[in-house]
Scaffold this motif. Structure first.
Motif, mmCIF file in Angstrom:
data_model
loop_
_atom_site.group_PDB
_atom_site.id
_atom_site.type_symbol
_atom_site.label_atom_id
_atom_site.label_comp_id
_atom_site.label_asym_id
_atom_site.label_seq_id
_atom_site.Cartn_x
_atom_site.Cartn_y
_atom_site.Cartn_z
ATOM 1 N N MET A 1 49.141 30.524 47.493
ATOM 2 C CA MET A 1 48.811 31.572 46.549
ATOM 3 C C MET A 1 48.346 32.805 47.298
ATOM 4 N N LEU A 2 48.490 33.919 46.622
ATOM 5 C CA LEU A 2 48.203 35.199 47.238
ATOM 6 C C LEU A 2 47.503 36.104 46.225
ATOM 7 N N SER A 3 46.645 36.949 46.731
ATOM 8 C CA SER A 3 46.004 37.989 45.937
ATOM 9 C C SER A 3 46.193 39.290 46.691
ATOM 10 N N TYR A 4 46.259 40.405 45.982
ATOM 11 C CA TYR A 4 46.430 41.669 46.686
ATOM 12 C C TYR A 4 45.759 42.829 45.989
ATOM 13 N N ILE A 5 45.446 43.819 46.811
ATOM 14 C CA ILE A 5 44.928 45.103 46.343
ATOM 15 C C ILE A 5 45.902 46.132 46.892
ATOM 16 N N ALA A 6 46.575 46.844 46.002
ATOM 17 C CA ALA A 6 47.615 47.746 46.480
ATOM 18 C C ALA A 6 47.819 48.923 45.545
ATOM 19 N N SER A 7 48.307 50.002 46.122
ATOM 20 C CA SER A 7 48.699 51.166 45.343
ATOM 21 C C SER A 7 49.999 50.833 44.604
ATOM 22 N N ASN A 8 50.357 51.641 43.628
ATOM 23 C CA ASN A 8 51.551 51.382 42.827
ATOM 24 C C ASN A 8 52.811 51.283 43.672
ATOM 25 N N SER A 9 52.953 52.153 44.656
ATOM 26 C CA SER A 9 54.170 52.157 45.470
ATOM 27 C C SER A 9 54.285 50.889 46.313
ATOM 28 N N PHE A 34 36.125 47.639 47.135
ATOM 29 C CA PHE A 34 36.351 46.240 47.486
ATOM 30 C C PHE A 34 35.058 45.422 47.518
ATOM 31 N N LEU A 35 33.988 45.960 48.067
ATOM 32 C CA LEU A 35 32.735 45.219 48.132
ATOM 33 C C LEU A 35 32.214 44.900 46.728
ATOM 34 N N LYS A 36 32.253 45.862 45.855
ATOM 35 C CA LYS A 36 31.823 45.658 44.471
ATOM 36 C C LYS A 36 32.730 44.623 43.794
ATOM 37 N N TYR A 37 34.007 44.716 44.063
ATOM 38 C CA TYR A 37 34.984 43.777 43.493
ATOM 39 C C TYR A 37 34.700 42.337 43.938
ATOM 40 N N ILE A 38 34.422 42.157 45.216
ATOM 41 C CA ILE A 38 34.131 40.816 45.751
ATOM 42 C C ILE A 38 32.915 40.217 45.048
ATOM 43 N N LYS A 42 35.549 37.446 38.955
ATOM 44 C CA LYS A 42 35.517 36.046 38.558
ATOM 45 C C LYS A 42 36.661 35.268 39.213
ATOM 46 N N VAL A 43 37.416 35.946 40.091
ATOM 47 C CA VAL A 43 38.527 35.296 40.778
ATOM 48 C C VAL A 43 37.986 34.280 41.778
ATOM 49 N N ASN A 44 38.567 33.103 41.770
ATOM 50 C CA ASN A 44 38.187 32.071 42.730
ATOM 51 C C ASN A 44 39.065 32.240 43.974
ATOM 52 N N PHE A 45 38.559 32.960 44.953
ATOM 53 C CA PHE A 45 39.333 33.249 46.147
ATOM 54 C C PHE A 45 39.610 31.997 46.982
ATOM 55 N N LYS A 46 38.896 30.920 46.729
ATOM 56 C CA LYS A 46 39.126 29.691 47.490
ATOM 57 C C LYS A 46 40.500 29.086 47.184
ATOM 58 N N LEU A 47 41.140 29.565 46.129
ATOM 59 C CA LEU A 47 42.460 29.065 45.761
ATOM 60 C C LEU A 47 43.596 29.737 46.533
ATOM 61 N N ILE A 48 43.302 30.860 47.203
ATOM 62 C CA ILE A 48 44.379 31.612 47.839
ATOM 63 C C ILE A 48 44.441 31.373 49.344
ATOM 64 N N LYS A 49 45.637 31.590 49.890
ATOM 65 C CA LYS A 49 45.843 31.480 51.331
ATOM 66 C C LYS A 49 45.855 32.855 51.987
ATOM 67 N N TYR A 50 46.287 33.867 51.223
ATOM 68 C CA TYR A 50 46.456 35.209 51.766
ATOM 69 C C TYR A 50 45.862 36.252 50.830
ATOM 70 N N ILE A 51 45.343 37.310 51.421
ATOM 71 C CA ILE A 51 44.987 38.493 50.652
ATOM 72 C C ILE A 51 45.579 39.689 51.384
ATOM 73 N N ILE A 52 46.292 40.497 50.627
ATOM 74 C CA ILE A 52 46.881 41.719 51.176
ATOM 75 C C ILE A 52 46.033 42.881 50.692
ATOM 76 N N ASN A 67 33.095 47.346 56.240
ATOM 77 C CA ASN A 67 32.061 46.351 55.915
ATOM 78 C C ASN A 67 32.532 45.378 54.845
ATOM 79 N N ALA A 68 33.237 45.878 53.837
ATOM 80 C CA ALA A 68 33.713 45.019 52.750
ATOM 81 C C ALA A 68 34.737 44.011 53.250
ATOM 82 N N ILE A 69 35.667 44.457 54.076
ATOM 83 C CA ILE A 69 36.699 43.557 54.594
ATOM 84 C C ILE A 69 36.068 42.513 55.517
ATOM 85 N N CYS A 70 35.140 42.925 56.354
ATOM 86 C CA CYS A 70 34.455 41.984 57.253
ATOM 87 C C CYS A 70 33.600 40.997 56.457
ATOM 88 N N TYR A 71 32.970 41.446 55.398
ATOM 89 C CA TYR A 71 32.177 40.577 54.527
ATOM 90 C C TYR A 71 33.075 39.526 53.881
#
Length: 112
Positions: A1-9, A34-38, A42-52, A67-71
């Motif tokens: 499974m994968l989750s992503y944060i991306a612009s429309n393009s 991203f930090l606020k989002y994390i 309510k997303v269970n990130f333990k279910l995913i293998k990848y985040i883009i 800081n958010a990505i490292c966290y």
């Protein structure tokens, strides 16, 4: 499974690749602090293998983004983080800082 944060393009490209490779998309977000989002999602990130993470879609200062990505990496060490840095200079402070923190999956190009 994968989750992503991306612009429309970039989103269209990610969806197409996931369909071809038969990767299930658990969740997607467009523009976000991203930090606020994390902390608030309510997303269970333990279910995913990848985040883009498309850097264009992250709000906040460069320091906050780093800081958010490292966290996230500390919270979920088994999830592969893929950074999309379309149009970023290879010596950009965000890219160099993430590389120094052990995040090596960085796609840096001038074209999608």
């Amino acid at each position: 499974m994968l989750s992503y944060i991306a612009s429309n393009s970039t989103e269209k490209l990610i969806v197409e690749v996931c369909q071809k490779l038969q990767i299930t998309i658990l969740n997607h977000v467009e523009e976000v602090d991203f930090l606020k989002y994390i902390k608030e999602t309510k997303v269970n990130f333990k279910l995913i293998k990848y985040i883009i993470i498309d850097l264009v879609a992250l709000k906040g200062t460069e320091e906050n983004q780093i800081n958010a990505i490292c966290y996230f990496k500390e919270l979920y060490p088994n999830i592969r983080i893929i950074i999309l840095a379309n149009g970023y200079d290879e010596q950009n402070i965000i890219l160099t800082s993430l590389y120094e923190q052990g995040i090596y999956n960085i796609v840096n190009t001038n074209e999608l």
